[in-house]
Design a protein around this motif. Sequence first.
Motif, PDB file in Angstrom:
ATOM      1  N   GLY A   1       0.735  -1.113  -0.060  1.00 39.08           N
ATOM      2  CA  GLY A   1      -0.092   0.010   0.099  1.00 39.08           C
ATOM      3  C   GLY A   1       0.772   1.275   0.084  1.00 39.08           C
ATOM      4  N   GLY A   2       2.312   1.213   0.775  1.00 42.79           N
ATOM      5  CA  GLY A   2       2.788   2.373   0.605  1.00 42.79           C
ATOM      6  C   GLY A   2       4.231   1.808   1.326  1.00 42.79           C
ATOM      7  N   MET A   3       5.260   2.645   0.952  1.00 40.89           N
ATOM      8  CA  MET A   3       6.365   2.717   1.618  1.00 40.89           C
ATOM      9  C   MET A   3       7.117   3.622   2.141  1.00 40.89           C
ATOM     10  SD  MET A   3       9.654   0.625  -0.196  1.00 40.89           S
ATOM     11  CE  MET A   3      10.160   1.888  -1.140  1.00 40.89           C
ATOM     12  N   GLU A   4       7.784   3.510   3.327  1.00 39.41           N
ATOM     13  CA  GLU A   4       8.651   4.709   3.935  1.00 39.41           C
ATOM     14  C   GLU A   4       9.817   4.314   4.230  1.00 39.41           C
ATOM     15  OE1 GLU A   4       8.188   7.140   8.009  1.00 39.41           O
ATOM     16  OE2 GLU A   4       6.860   5.706   7.782  1.00 39.41           O
TER      17      GLU A   4
ATOM     18  N   ALA B   1      -2.011  -2.560   1.349  1.00 49.17           N
ATOM     19  CA  ALA B   1      -2.896  -2.058   0.877  1.00 49.17           C
ATOM     20  C   ALA B   1      -4.217  -2.326   1.655  1.00 49.17           C
ATOM     21  CB  ALA B   1      -2.863  -2.046  -0.613  1.00 49.17           C
TER      22      ALA B   1
ATOM     23  N   ILE C   1       6.941  -0.883   5.011  1.00 51.93           N
ATOM     24  CA  ILE C   1       5.899  -1.102   4.286  1.00 51.93           C
ATOM     25  C   ILE C   1       4.555  -1.332   4.937  1.00 51.93           C
ATOM     26  CG2 ILE C   1       5.335  -2.662   2.329  1.00 51.93           C
ATOM     27  CD1 ILE C   1       8.188  -3.744   1.879  1.00 51.93           C
ATOM     28  N   THR C   2       3.703  -0.697   4.199  1.00 54.16           N
ATOM     29  CA  THR C   2       2.286  -0.783   4.786  1.00 54.16           C
ATOM     30  C   THR C   2       1.350  -1.652   3.556  1.00 54.16           C
ATOM     31  OG1 THR C   2       1.653   1.274   4.101  1.00 54.16           O
ATOM     32  CG2 THR C   2       2.608   1.270   6.009  1.00 54.16           C
TER      33      THR C   2
END
Length: 60
Positions: free
Chosen positions: A26-29, A41, A38-39
């Motif tokens: 879903g996203g990455m930081e 989705a 990593i999140t």
Amino acid sequence: MRSATVTKTAISRAIAAWKECGLKVGGMEITKDGTIRITAAMDDSAPAAQRGGPKQWPTR
């Protein structure tokens, strides 16, 4: 103090491991210390639990 260097290979491996577990990205930081987060989705197709009536237990 210098920022940690994060390579493209490290990011690719993290994403590959995440997907291998059957999860969608879903996203990455990437933090200053080099941590890759990593999140997942959110899946909108999952049915919501229905409330309102009493639970119906199966009969024998």
